[in-house]
Design an enzyme around this catalytic site. Structure first.
Site, PDB file in Angstrom:
ATOM      1  N   LYS A   1      41.031 -24.055  61.194  1.00 41.44           N
ATOM      2  CA  LYS A   1      42.133 -23.512  62.358  1.00 41.44           C
ATOM      3  C   LYS A   1      43.493 -23.771  62.180  1.00 41.44           C
ATOM      4  CE  LYS A   1      37.875 -23.901  65.513  1.00 41.44           C
ATOM      5  NZ  LYS A   1      37.221 -24.585  66.651  1.00 41.44           N
TER       6      LYS A   1
ATOM      7  N   TYR B   1      34.376 -15.312  69.877  1.00 37.62           N
ATOM      8  CA  TYR B   1      34.042 -16.267  71.246  1.00 37.62           C
ATOM      9  C   TYR B   1      33.577 -15.530  72.123  1.00 37.62           C
ATOM     10  CZ  TYR B   1      36.395 -19.944  68.460  1.00 37.62           C
ATOM     11  OH  TYR B   1      36.799 -21.056  67.347  1.00 37.62           O
TER      12      TYR B   1
ATOM     13  N   ASN C   1      40.332 -28.523  67.020  1.00 41.69           N
ATOM     14  CA  ASN C   1      39.281 -29.466  66.543  1.00 41.69           C
ATOM     15  C   ASN C   1      39.046 -29.261  64.985  1.00 41.69           C
ATOM     16  OD1 ASN C   1      37.884 -27.222  66.886  1.00 41.69           O
ATOM     17  ND2 ASN C   1      36.393 -27.959  68.304  1.00 41.69           N
TER      18      ASN C   1
ATOM     19  N   GLU D   1      29.401 -13.317  61.449  1.00 41.73           N
ATOM     20  CA  GLU D   1      30.565 -13.814  61.288  1.00 41.73           C
ATOM     21  C   GLU D   1      31.170 -13.748  59.904  1.00 41.73           C
ATOM     22  OE1 GLU D   1      30.234 -17.832  62.462  1.00 41.73           O
ATOM     23  OE2 GLU D   1      29.994 -17.554  64.658  1.00 41.73           O
TER      24      GLU D   1
ATOM     25  N   HIS E   1      36.088 -24.167  62.646  1.00 42.80           N
ATOM     26  CA  HIS E   1      34.691 -23.704  63.080  1.00 42.80           C
ATOM     27  C   HIS E   1      33.918 -23.684  61.818  1.00 42.80           C
ATOM     28  CE1 HIS E   1      32.143 -20.639  64.892  1.00 42.80           C
ATOM     29  NE2 HIS E   1      32.172 -19.815  63.595  1.00 42.80           N
TER      30      HIS E   1
HETATM   31  P1  TYD Z   1      31.741 -23.931  70.940  1.00 38.33           P
HETATM   32  O1  TYD Z   1      31.407 -22.664  70.275  1.00 38.33           O
HETATM   33  O2  TYD Z   1      31.077 -24.260  72.125  1.00 38.33           O
HETATM   34  O3  TYD Z   1      31.704 -25.147  69.985  1.00 38.33           O
HETATM   35  P2  TYD Z   1      31.717 -25.283  68.453  1.00 38.33           P
HETATM   36  O4  TYD Z   1      32.951 -24.788  67.970  1.00 38.33           O
HETATM   37  O5  TYD Z   1      31.300 -26.681  68.235  1.00 38.33           O
HETATM   38  O6  TYD Z   1      30.558 -24.361  67.711  1.00 38.33           O
HETATM   39  O7  TYD Z   1      33.195 -23.640  71.078  1.00 38.33           O
HETATM   40  C1  TYD Z   1      34.031 -22.874  70.224  1.00 38.33           C
HETATM   41  C2  TYD Z   1      35.490 -23.647  70.616  1.00 38.33           C
HETATM   42  O8  TYD Z   1      35.950 -23.527  71.735  1.00 38.33           O
HETATM   43  C3  TYD Z   1      35.507 -24.797  70.155  1.00 38.33           C
HETATM   44  O9  TYD Z   1      35.440 -25.272  68.907  1.00 38.33           O
HETATM   45  C4  TYD Z   1      36.842 -25.195  70.794  1.00 38.33           C
HETATM   46  C5  TYD Z   1      36.908 -24.617  72.106  1.00 38.33           C
HETATM   47  N1  TYD Z   1      36.556 -25.495  73.417  1.00 38.33           N
HETATM   48  C6  TYD Z   1      37.388 -25.734  74.297  1.00 38.33           C
HETATM   49  O10 TYD Z   1      38.554 -25.367  73.886  1.00 38.33           O
HETATM   50  N2  TYD Z   1      37.079 -26.389  75.316  1.00 38.33           N
HETATM   51  C7  TYD Z   1      35.779 -26.872  75.759  1.00 38.33           C
HETATM   52  O11 TYD Z   1      35.424 -27.321  76.690  1.00 38.33           O
HETATM   53  C8  TYD Z   1      34.652 -26.234  74.550  1.00 38.33           C
HETATM   54  C9  TYD Z   1      33.219 -26.446  74.962  1.00 38.33           C
HETATM   55  C10 TYD Z   1      35.139 -25.444  73.412  1.00 38.33           C
END
Ligand code: TYD
Length: 153
Positions: free
Chosen positions: A11, A51, A114, A128, A117
């Site tokens: 990201k 998403y 974070n 995907e 993905h």
């Molecule tokens: P998600 O698909 O729930 O998690 P992951 O990436 O672990 O599979 O969420 C997608 C992305 O959305 C996540 O990486 C970061 C963002 N996100 C937020 O910004 N706030 C939040 O509270 C959550 C749950 C996700």
């Protein structure tokens, strides 16, 4: 053991914080095979699809804005049952709560920043990979470490 492929997006914060090499290195040292890689500037359409499960969340628009700050680096990794293994390396969604030793646990503090993905199921991985890669951008090749990585007597 089934051979699987999974999609990774490095990201915008991975690029801005100079962590791209460190992230790729973690997947490499685990023994995952890189079968596709490219930079992609994400469109609203791609983000709405990618998403879709979050479209009613209050953070959805902010998430899209964050994902569009820079191109991302998209990769396809291959390995036996690698989808779950890669999710373990990636760590929990919220950086501050992710286990130490995981990518998010070691490099991230929050959401949406974070770092990576990673696909979370066989079905989502297929969808995907198809979203971001054409067939001719994915490669089949033998890797010399596979005999030792998947050693079976
Ligand atoms: P998600 O698909 O729930 O998690 P992951 O990436 O672990 O599979 O969420 C997608 C992305 O959305 C996540 O990486 C970061 C963002 N996100 C937020 O910004 N706030 C939040 O509270 C959550 C749950 C996700």
């Amino acid at each position: 053991m089934d051979k699987e492929r999974t999609l990774i997006l490095c990201k915008p914060d991975a690029l801005q914080r100079n962590l791209l090499g460190a992230v790729i290195s973690r997947f490499e040292r685990k023994g995952l095979k890189l079968v596709g890689i490219k930079m992609v500037g994400l469109s609203d359409t791609e983000l709405d699809e990618h998403y879709a499960h979050l479209k009613d969340k209050p953070f959805f628009e902010g998430l899209k804005k964050y994902m569009k700050q820079t191109p991302v680096v998209a990769m396809v990794l291959e390995g036996e049952e690698c989808i779950d293994a890669v999710r373990l390396i990636t760590g929990a969604t919220k950086g501050a709560e992710a286990d130490a030793g995981t990518i998010r646990g070691d490099f991230a503090m929050a959401t949406p920043g974070n770092i990576v993905h990673a696909s979370d199921s066989v079905e989502n991985a297929k969808e995907e990979i198809y979203r971001f890669f054409n067939d001719d951008e994915l490669y089949d090749y033998a890797k010399i470490d596979e005999t030792f990585l998947y050693w079976k007597d």
